[in-house]
Structures are given as C-alpha cells and as structure tokens.
Scaffold this active site. Structure first.
Site, PDB file in Angstrom:
ATOM      1  CE  LYS A   9       4.771   7.888   6.190  1.00  0.00           C
ATOM      2  NZ  LYS A   9       4.833   7.388   4.791  1.00  0.00           N
ATOM      3  CE1 TYR A  49       8.139   3.551   5.919  1.00  0.00           C
ATOM      4  CE2 TYR A  49       9.407   5.472   6.583  1.00  0.00           C
ATOM      5  CZ  TYR A  49       8.194   4.874   6.298  1.00  0.00           C
ATOM      6  OH  TYR A  49       7.027   5.597   6.403  1.00  0.00           O
ATOM      7  CG  ASN A 112       2.277   8.438   2.288  1.00  0.00           C
ATOM      8  OD1 ASN A 112       2.936   8.733   3.279  1.00  0.00           O
ATOM      9  ND2 ASN A 112       2.343   7.255   1.713  1.00  0.00           N
ATOM     10  CG  HIS A 115       4.118   4.044   9.374  1.00  0.00           C
ATOM     11  ND1 HIS A 115       4.511   3.173   8.392  1.00  0.00           N
ATOM     12  CD2 HIS A 115       4.068   3.320  10.537  1.00  0.00           C
ATOM     13  CE1 HIS A 115       4.719   1.979   8.938  1.00  0.00           C
ATOM     14  NE2 HIS A 115       4.453   2.040  10.231  1.00  0.00           N
ATOM     15  CD  GLU A 126       5.976  -0.464  11.944  1.00  0.00           C
ATOM     16  OE1 GLU A 126       4.861  -0.004  12.265  1.00  0.00           O
ATOM     17  OE2 GLU A 126       6.248  -0.845  10.782  1.00  0.00           O
TER      18      GLU A 126
HETATM   19  P1  IDP Z   1       2.533   2.258   3.387  1.00  0.00           P
HETATM   20  O1  IDP Z   1       3.037   3.483   4.122  1.00  0.00           O
HETATM   21  O2  IDP Z   1       1.167   2.503   2.796  1.00  0.00           O
HETATM   22  O3  IDP Z   1       2.595   1.005   4.217  1.00  0.00           O
HETATM   23  P2  IDP Z   1       4.811   1.195   1.892  1.00  0.00           P
HETATM   24  O4  IDP Z   1       4.710   0.472   0.604  1.00  0.00           O
HETATM   25  O5  IDP Z   1       5.163   0.407   3.119  1.00  0.00           O
HETATM   26  O6  IDP Z   1       3.471   2.035   2.115  1.00  0.00           O
HETATM   27  O7  IDP Z   1       5.914   2.331   1.673  1.00  0.00           O
HETATM   28  C1  IDP Z   1       6.395   3.067   2.773  1.00  0.00           C
HETATM   29  C2  IDP Z   1       6.418   4.532   2.397  1.00  0.00           C
HETATM   30  O8  IDP Z   1       7.374   4.736   1.359  1.00  0.00           O
HETATM   31  C3  IDP Z   1       5.106   5.072   1.818  1.00  0.00           C
HETATM   32  O9  IDP Z   1       4.174   5.436   2.818  1.00  0.00           O
HETATM   33  C4  IDP Z   1       5.594   6.278   1.042  1.00  0.00           C
HETATM   34  O10 IDP Z   1       5.886   7.373   1.907  1.00  0.00           O
HETATM   35  C5  IDP Z   1       6.909   5.748   0.465  1.00  0.00           C
HETATM   36  N1  IDP Z   1       6.753   5.122  -0.861  1.00  0.00           N
HETATM   37  C6  IDP Z   1       6.256   3.895  -1.132  1.00  0.00           C
HETATM   38  N2  IDP Z   1       6.290   3.623  -2.450  1.00  0.00           N
HETATM   39  C7  IDP Z   1       6.853   4.710  -3.030  1.00  0.00           C
HETATM   40  C8  IDP Z   1       7.149   5.050  -4.394  1.00  0.00           C
HETATM   41  O11 IDP Z   1       6.936   4.287  -5.334  1.00  0.00           O
HETATM   42  N3  IDP Z   1       7.708   6.287  -4.590  1.00  0.00           N
HETATM   43  C9  IDP Z   1       7.983   7.148  -3.580  1.00  0.00           C
HETATM   44  N4  IDP Z   1       7.710   6.862  -2.300  1.00  0.00           N
HETATM   45  C10 IDP Z   1       7.145   5.662  -2.021  1.00  0.00           C
HETATM   46 MG    MG Z   2       4.228  -0.102   4.872  1.00  0.00          MG
END
Ligand code: IDP
Ligand code: MG
Length: 138
Positions: A9, A49, A112, A115, A126
């Site tokens: 990212k 997303y 984070n 992805h 994707e």
């Molecule tokens: P993942 O990337 O571990 O699969 P997902 O739940 O699919 O996680 O969420 C997609 C992305 O959205 C996360 O990687 C993160 O960047 C963001 N995200 C998820 N939950 C939150 C939250 O509660 N607050 C802010 N950003 C979030």
């Molecule tokens: Mg996810």
C-alpha cells in the site's frame, strides 16, 4: 498451485519497505508472476474495497489507497492465499504477531502496509481488477 493478489500500500512504498516485503515472499519460496507500480484510481480502489463500502472508514480507506503509488503483484505457490495472509499478519494491530509483516513494521489499523487476498474468489476478482491477462506469466 494457487495465485494471490498482493499489494504494498502507499504507506509501504513511502516507507521504502517494498523491497523488504518482496524479499520475504521470495525467501519463503513463492514465485512472482506479475508486478507493477501504479497510483490507483478512485474507481479501482472503490472496486477493490467494495466489500467495505458500508463501513465508516470506507472514504478514508479509498483516500489512503489512492494517495500514492502501490506495488501491485501476483504471487504463486502452494496454498499461496493462506500462506501470504499468515505472513502479512492480522488486521488488528494487537493481533499482528511479531515475525509477520504488519507485526514487524506497523501498529496502525489503516496504514498497515500491505493487502493480500483472503479467498480463491477474491483472489480471482482482484487479479482481474489490477492486471490484464497479458501481464501475468503463464
Ligand atoms: P485485511 O487487509 O487484513 O484483509 P480488512 O478487514 O479487509 O483487512 O480491511 C481492509 C483494510 O481496511 C485494512 O487492511 C485496513 O487498511 C482498513 N481497515 C480495516 N478495518 C479498519 C478500521 O477499523 N479502521 C480503519 N481502517 C480499517
Ligand atoms: Mg480484507
């Protein structure tokens, strides 16, 4: 053999962690079958997303992922989808264990670094969203 969509990212690219992240997947024995550096459009980010479109953080998430270049990749290997998810670490920072990419380099819920597809269906969607057929090795 399984294929998975992996993306460094914008925070990961900005922090110069692309090489470190690629090195981890290479060291593990996965095969790189597609790679490009791209600034995602809003349309692509929203499609990527779409499952989160109802979430309160959706707008911020799309802003974040379109804020700069990402390294879009496809990696291939045995159980590549689950293996990469394991190497990436959990979404919630407290659950991202040391030794995982997130666990070693971030404690932010949104920024984070990376992805990874979570299932065969999403991996297929994707890969088709981010790459054309001709961009993937046979
Ligand atoms: P993942 O990337 O571990 O699969 P997902 O739940 O699919 O996680 O969420 C997609 C992305 O959205 C996360 O990687 C993160 O960047 C963001 N995200 C998820 N939950 C939150 C939250 O509660 N607050 C802010 N950003 C979030
Ligand atoms: Mg996810």
């Amino acid at each position: 053999m399984e294929r998975t969509y992996i993306m460094v990212k914008p925070d990961g690219v900005a922090r110069r962690l692309s090489g470190e992240i690629i090195r981890r997947f290479e060291n593990r024995g996965l095969r790189l079958v597609a790679l490009k550096l791209v600034v995602p459009t809003r349309e692509t980010a929203e499609a990527h997303y779409a499952v989160h479109s109802d979430k309160p953080f959706f707008g911020e998430l799309v802003d974040f992922v379109t804020s700069g270049p990402v390294v879009a990749m496809v990696w291939e290997g045995n159980d590549a989808i689950a293996l990469c998810r394991q190497m990436i670490g959990a979404t919630k920072p407290i659950n991202a264990t040391p030794g995982t990419i997130r666990g070693d380099y971030t404690c932010d819920m949104m920024s984070n670094l990376i992805h990874g597809s979570d299932a065969p269906e999403t991996a297929a969607e994707e890969m088709a969203l981010w790459f054309s057929e001709g961009e993937l090795l046979a």
